[in-house]
Design a protein around this motif. Structure first.
Motif, PDB file in Angstrom:
ATOM      1  N   PRO A  39      49.680  48.560  48.069  1.00 42.95           N
ATOM      2  CA  PRO A  39      49.147  49.920  47.910  1.00 42.95           C
ATOM      3  C   PRO A  39      49.878  50.726  46.850  1.00 42.95           C
ATOM      4  O   PRO A  39      49.268  51.554  46.168  1.00 42.95           O
ATOM      5  CB  PRO A  39      49.320  50.534  49.298  1.00 42.95           C
ATOM      6  CG  PRO A  39      50.131  49.585  50.092  1.00 42.95           C
ATOM      7  CD  PRO A  39      50.113  48.273  49.429  1.00 42.95           C
ATOM      8  N   LYS A  40      51.195  50.479  46.686  1.00 40.82           N
ATOM      9  CA  LYS A  40      51.922  51.241  45.664  1.00 40.82           C
ATOM     10  C   LYS A  40      51.387  50.934  44.280  1.00 40.82           C
ATOM     11  O   LYS A  40      51.291  51.807  43.424  1.00 40.82           O
ATOM     12  CB  LYS A  40      53.414  50.894  45.719  1.00 40.82           C
ATOM     13  CG  LYS A  40      54.098  51.440  46.930  1.00 40.82           C
ATOM     14  CD  LYS A  40      55.599  51.276  46.817  1.00 40.82           C
ATOM     15  CE  LYS A  40      56.245  51.590  48.152  1.00 40.82           C
ATOM     16  NZ  LYS A  40      57.703  51.490  48.112  1.00 40.82           N
ATOM     17  N   ASP A  41      51.073  49.670  44.066  1.00 41.35           N
ATOM     18  CA  ASP A  41      50.524  49.298  42.762  1.00 41.35           C
ATOM     19  C   ASP A  41      49.176  49.955  42.540  1.00 41.35           C
ATOM     20  O   ASP A  41      48.862  50.414  41.441  1.00 41.35           O
ATOM     21  CB  ASP A  41      50.374  47.777  42.671  1.00 41.35           C
ATOM     22  CG  ASP A  41      51.698  47.115  42.322  1.00 41.35           C
ATOM     23  OD1 ASP A  41      51.682  45.955  41.910  1.00 41.35           O
ATOM     24  OD2 ASP A  41      52.725  47.781  42.472  1.00 41.35           O
ATOM     25  N   GLY A  43      48.153  52.736  43.843  1.00 36.87           N
ATOM     26  CA  GLY A  43      48.412  54.146  43.554  1.00 36.87           C
ATOM     27  C   GLY A  43      48.856  54.346  42.122  1.00 36.87           C
ATOM     28  O   GLY A  43      48.354  55.227  41.405  1.00 36.87           O
ATOM     29  N   ALA A  44      49.819  53.501  41.704  1.00 43.00           N
ATOM     30  CA  ALA A  44      50.317  53.626  40.333  1.00 43.00           C
ATOM     31  C   ALA A  44      49.184  53.407  39.343  1.00 43.00           C
ATOM     32  O   ALA A  44      49.048  54.135  38.353  1.00 43.00           O
ATOM     33  CB  ALA A  44      51.441  52.621  40.097  1.00 43.00           C
ATOM     34  N   VAL A  47      47.065  56.439  39.069  1.00 39.52           N
ATOM     35  CA  VAL A  47      47.739  57.475  38.281  1.00 39.52           C
ATOM     36  C   VAL A  47      47.627  57.173  36.791  1.00 39.52           C
ATOM     37  O   VAL A  47      47.241  58.032  35.981  1.00 39.52           O
ATOM     38  CB  VAL A  47      49.228  57.576  38.687  1.00 39.52           C
ATOM     39  CG1 VAL A  47      49.987  58.429  37.702  1.00 39.52           C
ATOM     40  CG2 VAL A  47      49.354  58.137  40.088  1.00 39.52           C
ATOM     41  N   PHE A  48      47.957  55.944  36.439  1.00 40.83           N
ATOM     42  CA  PHE A  48      47.931  55.600  35.019  1.00 40.83           C
ATOM     43  C   PHE A  48      46.529  55.694  34.446  1.00 40.83           C
ATOM     44  O   PHE A  48      46.337  56.145  33.315  1.00 40.83           O
ATOM     45  CB  PHE A  48      48.483  54.190  34.810  1.00 40.83           C
ATOM     46  CG  PHE A  48      49.965  54.073  35.076  1.00 40.83           C
ATOM     47  CD1 PHE A  48      50.464  53.062  35.860  1.00 40.83           C
ATOM     48  CD2 PHE A  48      50.844  54.982  34.531  1.00 40.83           C
ATOM     49  CE1 PHE A  48      51.823  52.946  36.104  1.00 40.83           C
ATOM     50  CE2 PHE A  48      52.203  54.880  34.764  1.00 40.83           C
ATOM     51  CZ  PHE A  48      52.695  53.866  35.554  1.00 40.83           C
ATOM     52  N   ALA A  81      46.188  55.328  24.725  1.00 38.01           N
ATOM     53  CA  ALA A  81      45.478  55.608  25.967  1.00 38.01           C
ATOM     54  C   ALA A  81      44.586  54.428  26.341  1.00 38.01           C
ATOM     55  O   ALA A  81      44.465  54.066  27.518  1.00 38.01           O
ATOM     56  CB  ALA A  81      44.654  56.896  25.830  1.00 38.01           C
ATOM     57  N   LEU A  83      45.156  51.268  25.609  1.00 38.38           N
ATOM     58  CA  LEU A  83      46.043  50.233  26.149  1.00 38.38           C
ATOM     59  C   LEU A  83      46.462  50.559  27.570  1.00 38.38           C
ATOM     60  O   LEU A  83      46.511  49.692  28.450  1.00 38.38           O
ATOM     61  CB  LEU A  83      47.304  50.121  25.275  1.00 38.38           C
ATOM     62  CG  LEU A  83      47.194  49.265  24.024  1.00 38.38           C
ATOM     63  CD1 LEU A  83      48.433  49.433  23.166  1.00 38.38           C
ATOM     64  CD2 LEU A  83      46.999  47.819  24.384  1.00 38.38           C
ATOM     65  N   LEU A  84      46.773  51.830  27.800  1.00 40.30           N
ATOM     66  CA  LEU A  84      47.199  52.241  29.134  1.00 40.30           C
ATOM     67  C   LEU A  84      46.090  52.028  30.146  1.00 40.30           C
ATOM     68  O   LEU A  84      46.334  51.576  31.274  1.00 40.30           O
ATOM     69  CB  LEU A  84      47.637  53.716  29.122  1.00 40.30           C
ATOM     70  CG  LEU A  84      48.208  54.242  30.433  1.00 40.30           C
ATOM     71  CD1 LEU A  84      49.433  53.464  30.832  1.00 40.30           C
ATOM     72  CD2 LEU A  84      48.529  55.719  30.311  1.00 40.30           C
ATOM     73  N   LEU A  87      45.964  48.374  30.973  1.00 42.47           N
ATOM     74  CA  LEU A  87      47.085  48.027  31.857  1.00 42.47           C
ATOM     75  C   LEU A  87      46.852  48.542  33.268  1.00 42.47           C
ATOM     76  O   LEU A  87      47.131  47.856  34.250  1.00 42.47           O
ATOM     77  CB  LEU A  87      48.385  48.626  31.328  1.00 42.47           C
ATOM     78  CG  LEU A  87      49.258  47.717  30.483  1.00 42.47           C
ATOM     79  CD1 LEU A  87      50.478  48.482  30.034  1.00 42.47           C
ATOM     80  CD2 LEU A  87      49.674  46.500  31.265  1.00 42.47           C
ATOM     81  N   ILE A  91      46.806  46.431  36.657  1.00 40.74           N
ATOM     82  CA  ILE A  91      47.667  46.692  37.813  1.00 40.74           C
ATOM     83  C   ILE A  91      46.821  46.850  39.060  1.00 40.74           C
ATOM     84  O   ILE A  91      47.151  46.332  40.140  1.00 40.74           O
ATOM     85  CB  ILE A  91      48.524  47.951  37.582  1.00 40.74           C
ATOM     86  CG1 ILE A  91      49.478  47.723  36.417  1.00 40.74           C
ATOM     87  CG2 ILE A  91      49.307  48.303  38.819  1.00 40.74           C
ATOM     88  CD1 ILE A  91      50.248  48.952  36.035  1.00 40.74           C
TER      89      ILE A  91
END
Lengths: 189, 501
Positions: A39-41, A43-44, A47-48, A81, A83-84, A87, A91
């Motif tokens: 779940p942390k991934d 969430g991250a 966000v990203f 942006a 690329l992000l 990614l 994730i």
């Protein structure tokens, strides 16, 4: 909480895409399906992705992209942006998995609510009072806010700590380092 | 020989009464924050950046450098005496160091840490003096494509060697790069992502981001779990180690120095990784590995030498190439920029006194620390009794004052809080803040080199591959990335090293 995203779907092989809605297999009383393994991934990743989307939306409307020879102001940020975003998706995909979810564990534990509030408040309090009230009151208020942040703080203790820190700061920054800020501001005449 | 002349200049600069004082202050402050858990060298240096603005650049860098390696010394003191590593690089020292302390050999452990750190510091200083001129010479021949590739390599390797998820670290770098874009575009003059807020025209204030993401978020993390620090202090009897112990610590110290010197140069390597690798190596090389964790001197000497060597050699990429090897070095770049000095290979030729002065000051600082730490141990231990709830407002006030003193800007102060929350939130999601800071600092540089390369090559992106050096650097970056991403063996090795304790 790790919960299956689609509790009634069965993780299918490529040949069965789209997956059938009803599953006949459910191991250990929990339906087998797509679940959030990390779940942390996730969430991250969210966000990203939001950050990337923000920059893409704002950037593409207001900034010129240009060519590789004549890079406009928008080239670099939009490239980054993009690329992000890629990614972030990677994730997020990596955070889900097929199979039976393990028992859920909470991510957010021991959130220091009071601490969060006080710690965030302190610099802001200083910012908004330093010009009008002057250095001494502003630091006093900020120190008080900070002293109240700990769960172990007592009202008396907080006041003592705040006073001590205020005096220390006045001594070191105004007299010691010669910071050009008025001790008492215009609000007091 | 040139190196003697250079070192001579360096010592002459570093030994001036003013710079000696800054060195002392830095080392003392560094030890202090190294001893105190909950505040690290990154946040402290960020806090002190505004102060350094009024100092001469030599004094500023000498003091900040002192804080960095001083923190390594301080962290090991508490690791040994209280099993509370003040710094993450001292976590391994706590294993055998505290075990030794429990056996009544605290003095020997402290001496082992101090002596091996000093040895490492001396060797590292020499290494820097030897490596810097040739590296700088190479770097001076770099053009924009080479610089671009170098920055890319720096960013990529900083995540390849660090802990945690690579993808998330890369995303943090990109996020940092994007945040660095906010402000005015130098080439076209247009406002990027400022939403017409005049205070953002110069970009987001770097010190505010650093203080927020490292200082405030660390505070918030420490506020989660506030049991009082009830640590029993080990009694320090004799500081002089026995003959056997001296013999036992020599080789590990040498090996640790080698590891640290090498890993410190690599971006992302740094003091934390070095100490862990050294511990693992010592354990593997020992005749009786089971003694590790139970008071083996090698378990203290090796990692301590490694982390000190790494702390110093991490200055090499900064001083020669202008590339930060870790977040602390990114701060140093900030300090240089605040002083109006453009970091890069020109620093050595344009400001030799600064360059060699900082290098020489590291050795002097190490000497001061060895002399400082052992007698002042009682003081450090007493300081640990200061409850954290008192430190919190102090850190907050220093942060606020420090950042406000840069631009008298209310927005910067709000940025502290905002980035504090962001940093804390990201930490909860297991995202490391350091890559974001590195990206933030290096973003403008990266973009500039990219644009210049494109102008030089008339828009041909192949220029990065046609220039041999940049091609090699980019290839190494790609290799490092794919190796760490795809090879499960390597990933396991990384995690293994960090999980040994």
């Amino acid at each position: 909480m790790a919960e299956p995203i689609a509790p009634s779907s069965h993780c299918s092989t490529a040949a069965e895409f789209p997956p059938p809605l009803l599953s006949r297999e459910a191991g250990a009383g929990r339906p087998a399906g797509l679940y959030i393994r990390k779940p942390k991934d996730l969430g991250a990743g969210i966000v990203f992705l939001s950050v990337a989307t923000f920059f893409i939306l704002v950037g593409s409307t207001s900034l010129e992209f240009g060519t590789t020879f004549r890079m406009g102001p928008g080239f670099f940020p939009l490239l980054l942006a993009g690329l992000l975003a890629v990614l972030a998706l990677a994730i997020m995909i990596g955070s889900v998995a097929c199979g039976t979810p393990p028992p859920a564990t909470p991510i957010i534990r021991d959130l220091p609510v009071r601490g969060l509030f006080c710690v965030v408040l302190a610099p802001v309090v200083f910012a908004f009072t330093v010009r009008d009230l002057g250095f001494a009151p502003a630091i006093g208020l900020a120190a008080l806010a900070g002293a109240a942040a700990s769960r172990l703080a007592t009202p008396a203790g907080a006041i003592v700590t705040a006073t001590a820190i205020t005096l220390f700061c006045i001594g070191v920054f105004i007299y010691g380092l010669g910071l050009p800020l008025p001790l008492i501001g215009p609000a007091f005449g | 020989m040139d190196i003697l002349a250079n070192l001579g200049l360096g010592f002459a600069t570093a030994a001036s009464p003013e710079n000696l004082m800054y060195c002392f202050v830095g080392a003392l402050l560094g030890t202090l924050i190294g001893v105190l858990p909950g505040i690290g060298p990154t946040a402290t240096i960020a806090l002190l950046l505004p102060v350094t603005f009024g100092l001469a650049p030599e004094g500023a860098l000498i003091m900040l450098a002192g804080i960095y390696y001083g923190a390594q010394y301080g962290g090991s003191t508490t690791a040994i005496l209280l099993n509370l590593p003040g710094e993450s690089s001292s976590a391994v020292t706590a294993l055998d160091g505290h075990a030794m302390a429990r056996q009544g050999r605290a003095g020997a452990a402290l001496a082992a840490a101090a002596l091996s750190s000093f040895f490492a510091g001396t060797v590292a200083t020499l290494a820097i003096a030897l490596l810097a001129p040739p590296l700088t010479a190479v770097a001076l021949s770099f053009g924009p494509p080479e610089y671009f590739a170098l920055v890319v390599l720096g960013l990529v390797s900083s995540v390849a060697l660090a802990q945690g998820s690579i993808l998330k670290a890369l995303a943090m770098i990109l996020a940092g790069l994007l945040l660095g874009v906010v402000g005015t575009d130098l080439y076209s003059g247009s406002q990027r992502f400022t939403f017409d807020v005049p205070d953002l025209a110069n970009g987001i204030e770097f010190v505010a981001v650093a203080v927020g993401m490292f200082g405030i978020s660390e505070i918030l993390r420490n506020l989660e779990d506030e049991h009082g620090r009830k640590a029993s202090v080990a009694h320090v009897s004799s500081i002089v180690p026995s003959r056997q112990e001296l013999k036992d610590m020599t080789l590990p110290a040498v090996r640790g120095t080698a590891i640290g010197s090498f890993l410190g140069i690599l971006p992302g390597g740094g003091h934390i990784l070095s100490s862990f690798v050294s511990y693992t190596l010592e354990k593997r090389m020992a005749r009786d590995p089971r003694r590790f964790g139970r008071g083996e001197v090698a378990g203290v000497a090796g990692p301590e030498a490694a982390n000190n060597a790494a702390a110093q050699t991490s200055f090499i990429p900064l001083l020669t190439l202008g590339i930060p090897a870790n977040a602390v070095m990114a701060m140093m770049i900030g300090a240089l920029i605040l002083q109006g000095i453009q970091p890069g290979p020109n620093v050595m030729t344009e400001r030799p006194a600064l360059f060699w002065g900082v290098i020489a000051s590291m050795w002097i600082g190490n000497l001061m620390l060895v002399l400082l730490n052992l007698p002042l141990i009682g003081l450090w231990v007493r300081l640990l009794k200061v409850p954290y709830k008192v430190l919190v407002p102090a850190i907050l006030c220093f942060s606020a004052i420090g950042v406000y003193s840069i631009n008298a800007n209310v927005l910067d102060l709000a940025a502290i809080s905002v980035f504090g929350i962001i940093g804390y939130g990201l930490m909860k999601l297991d995202c490391e803040p350091a890559p974001l800071l590195l990206g933030f600092i290096l973003g403008p540089m990266l973009e500039e080199h990219l644009r210049r390369s494109m102008i030089l090559s008339r828009g041909d992106p192949m220029v990065f591959l046609t220039h041999p050096i940049s091609a090699v650097l980019l290839a190494v970056s790609a290799l490092a990335l794919t190796a760490v991403l795809l090879s499960p063996a390597l990933t396991r090795k990384r995690d293994e090293i960090f999980q040994e304790s």
